[in-house]
Design a protein around this motif. Structure first.
Motif, mmCIF file in Angstrom:
data_model
loop_
_atom_site.group_PDB
_atom_site.id
_atom_site.type_symbol
_atom_site.label_atom_id
_atom_site.label_comp_id
_atom_site.label_asym_id
_atom_site.label_seq_id
_atom_site.Cartn_x
_atom_site.Cartn_y
_atom_site.Cartn_z
ATOM 1 N N UNK A 1 0.845 -1.195 0.000
ATOM 2 C CA UNK A 1 0.000 0.000 0.000
ATOM 3 C C UNK A 1 0.884 1.250 0.000
ATOM 4 N N UNK A 2 0.792 2.036 -1.068
ATOM 5 C CA UNK A 2 1.575 3.275 -1.164
ATOM 6 C C UNK A 2 0.946 4.356 -0.296
ATOM 7 N N UNK A 3 1.801 5.071 0.440
ATOM 8 C CA UNK A 3 1.355 6.231 1.221
ATOM 9 C C UNK A 3 2.133 7.424 0.693
ATOM 10 N N UNK A 4 1.417 8.349 0.054
ATOM 11 C CA UNK A 4 2.088 9.464 -0.614
ATOM 12 C C UNK A 4 1.563 10.811 -0.137
ATOM 13 N N UNK A 5 2.392 11.818 -0.304
ATOM 14 C CA UNK A 5 2.043 13.181 0.077
ATOM 15 C C UNK A 5 3.295 14.028 0.072
ATOM 16 N N UNK A 6 3.121 15.337 0.029
ATOM 17 C CA UNK A 6 4.270 16.230 0.074
ATOM 18 C C UNK A 6 4.985 16.104 1.413
ATOM 19 N N UNK A 7 6.237 16.582 1.474
ATOM 20 C CA UNK A 7 6.944 16.611 2.755
ATOM 21 C C UNK A 7 6.151 17.438 3.748
ATOM 22 N N UNK A 8 5.961 16.879 4.956
ATOM 23 C CA UNK A 8 5.182 17.579 5.971
ATOM 24 C C UNK A 8 3.696 17.258 5.914
ATOM 25 N N UNK A 9 3.293 16.349 4.996
ATOM 26 C CA UNK A 9 1.866 15.999 4.879
ATOM 27 C C UNK A 9 1.395 15.156 6.055
ATOM 28 N N UNK B 1 9.046 8.393 -5.394
ATOM 29 C CA UNK B 1 9.394 7.934 -6.740
ATOM 30 C C UNK B 1 8.158 7.322 -7.396
ATOM 31 N N UNK B 2 7.531 8.103 -8.263
ATOM 32 C CA UNK B 2 6.244 7.722 -8.822
ATOM 33 C C UNK B 2 6.312 6.429 -9.631
ATOM 34 N N UNK B 3 7.432 6.213 -10.358
ATOM 35 C CA UNK B 3 7.540 4.992 -11.168
ATOM 36 C C UNK B 3 7.449 3.749 -10.281
ATOM 37 N N UNK B 4 8.063 3.816 -9.098
ATOM 38 C CA UNK B 4 8.053 2.665 -8.192
ATOM 39 C C UNK B 4 6.644 2.381 -7.684
ATOM 40 N N UNK B 5 5.911 3.436 -7.367
ATOM 41 C CA UNK B 5 4.551 3.278 -6.845
ATOM 42 C C UNK B 5 3.697 2.485 -7.823
ATOM 43 N N UNK B 6 3.795 2.857 -9.102
ATOM 44 C CA UNK B 6 2.958 2.199 -10.112
ATOM 45 C C UNK B 6 3.499 0.834 -10.521
#
Length: 493
Positions: A31-39, A198-203
């Protein structure tokens, strides 16, 4: 293991970090958890593992409400956390780091060293890692330390593994091996929270994705139901039209020339040049010598032979102080131990290389210093309440911006960037790229060492590839592809 976190709130003093976060982790999913730094990504995981206590909200594990008292308690119950900022003990051996707090002992209390070595070797073989177990961890590269941390977590037989930027310091080959291990763990029912920019890794590796922004959950989707632009828009709250800003370099005279630089046993006969207004990317596999070459240019390590010429004049650089006097700035790959004084404020960190600029008759001019710091905080959009905030209290990406800011302040002629966007979110990455463009527009010569091939291709005007301590190839931007770079990086022609 199934985890459900509902409506989690958390504040540190007056700073509200989480404002109603929901997160679900299913058994056997990545499960990817993404967001800007400080999110709030690391904070929500630190709450799950008991490092921080939530202010409100609930956590259920396998249908039962459950809260861990500490990370050790979480690990005991099968939840391991591989942190972005590495936690190796530099004076201890690799083997000692792998088994710290979990040593195998006989009934007489003696260490079962042979058995521990066998287990460690077995785990390293799974990860295709070749690091001597008796080497002090502090002598290992950042990438090797990352693999030690990954191996340590895998050895706990965890049911849930949280990976925070696990590939930030790894090469493409090591990333492929890590993904093989992740796929094997998924088949065994292990759940993985994958935090990465790293968006490529997420997908490539993830099943679902949860996006956070400003301490809140924005959305959770199956990975096949979303795309790069959709994720970025949810992360930053706006469209990010181009990943890499367009470059229109105005290349001038040769600013730096390296002739036959050699450090015995590390790199040999390295020669290259960088012109004003130019970005030269440096690529290669871990251990190829990329960082070691840059350290020698900056005077951190001694050259055994060779010459360095700056702005047409031969330079004698024996230490970093002399490098700075010549107008060289160096943003190291390890911001935690080399780039920042974590207990110092943002202001003090930014001012360190620039103290002479703020001094009048031996005294610091506080007004000039504060104006300088405030300007850089604003320009780099560093998320902080003030310049007095300690560097250790910033997110990883904002720490990186402080490191960049302090070297911009010296007005460099040559700026060496070693992994400049490691652990930095997609929005902040673009800000750093734009800043690089602005610096080259002013005539700064930039050397960028990066393990991210899209970044090397997207931002470089020329690319040098290092293999086993030698420059194995050079590519113009127009001819560069990931395949060509990897061919040179592995010793091919």
């Amino acid at each position: 293991m199934h985890i459900q976190m509902n409506d989690i709130y958390k504040a540190f003093g007056a700073n509200q970090v989480l404002s109603g976060v929901d997160f679900e982790l299913q058994e056997g999913e990545v499960h990817a958890l993404m967001g800007e730094n400080g999110a709030g990504k690391s904070t929500i995981m630190n709450i799950l593992t008991g490092l921080h206590k939530r202010d409100s909200g609930t956590i259920q594990i396998d249908g039962q409400e459950k809260y861990f008292d500490s990370p050790k308690d979480a690990e005991k119950h099968g939840v391991a956390f591989i942190h972005q900022e590495l936690n190796v003990w530099p004076e201890m051996t690799v083997l000692e780091n792998l088994f710290i707090g979990k040593e195998l002992r006989s009934r007489f209390g003696l260490l079962k060293t042979k058995e521990m070595k066998a287990l460690a070797k077995k785990q390293f073989e799974k990860l295709a890692v070749n690091i001597p177990l008796d080497r002090n961890a502090g002598l290992c590269s950042v990438g090797q330390q990352q693999m030690i941390e990954i191996a340590k977590a895998l050895m706990t037989n965890a049911k849930v593994i949280i990976m925070d930027e696990p590939t930030a310091a790894l090469t493409e080959r090591e990333i492929e091996k890590l993904f093989e291990v992740i796929n094997a763990l998924r088949k065994e029912g292990v759940s993985i929270v994958y935090i990465s920019h790293r968006m490529e890794e997420i997908f490539t590796i993830c099943d679902r994705i949860t996006v956070m922004r400003d301490g809140k959950t924005v959305d959770t989707k199956v990975i096949s139901e979303t795309n790069f632009n959709d994720v970025v828009r949810k992360m930053v709250g706006r469209e990010l039209t181009d990943r890499f800003p367009e470059r229109n370099p105005s290349v001038g005279k040769t600013m730096l020339e390296v002739k036959n630089a050699t450090r015995n046993g590390v790199f040999e006969n390295v020669s290259f040049s960088v012109k004003s207004g130019e970005i030269v990317g440096v690529s290669g596999l871990m251990g190829a010598g990329r960082t070691e070459i840059m350290r020698a240019l900056f005077g951190l390590d001694k050259l055994d032979s060779g010459e360095i010429w700056l702005d047409g004049k031969k330079a004698a650089i024996k230490n970093p102080y002399e490098a700075v006097k010549y107008g060289i700035g160096f943003i190291t790959e390890d911001r935690k131990t080399e780039g920042l004084v974590l207990d110092f404020s943002i202001r003090d960190n930014m001012a360190l290389p620039n103290l002479t600029s703020f001094s009048k008759k031996g005294f610091i001019d506080d007004k000039t210093e504060n104006e300088f710091v405030d300007l850089l905080i604003k320009r780099l959009q560093i998320k902080t309440q003030s310049g007095e905030t300690n560097a250790k209290d910033l997110s990883g990406g904002n720490q990186q911006k402080v490191v960049i800011a302090k070297w911009i302040g010296i007005g460099p002629k040559v700026l060496i960037l070693d992994e400049p966007t490691r652990g930095v979110d997609v929005g902040a990455k673009r800000e750093i790229y734009q800043l690089m463009n602005e610096l080259t527009d002013r005539g700064v010569a930039i050397i960028m060492v990066s393990s991210e091939l899209p970044e090397v291709i997207g931002m470089s005007d020329r690319i040098l590839v290092v293999h086993e301590g030698k420059i194995s190839g050079e590519l113009a931007k127009s001819e560069a592809t990931q395949e060509k770079i990897m061919t040179f990086a592995t010793g091919g022609q």
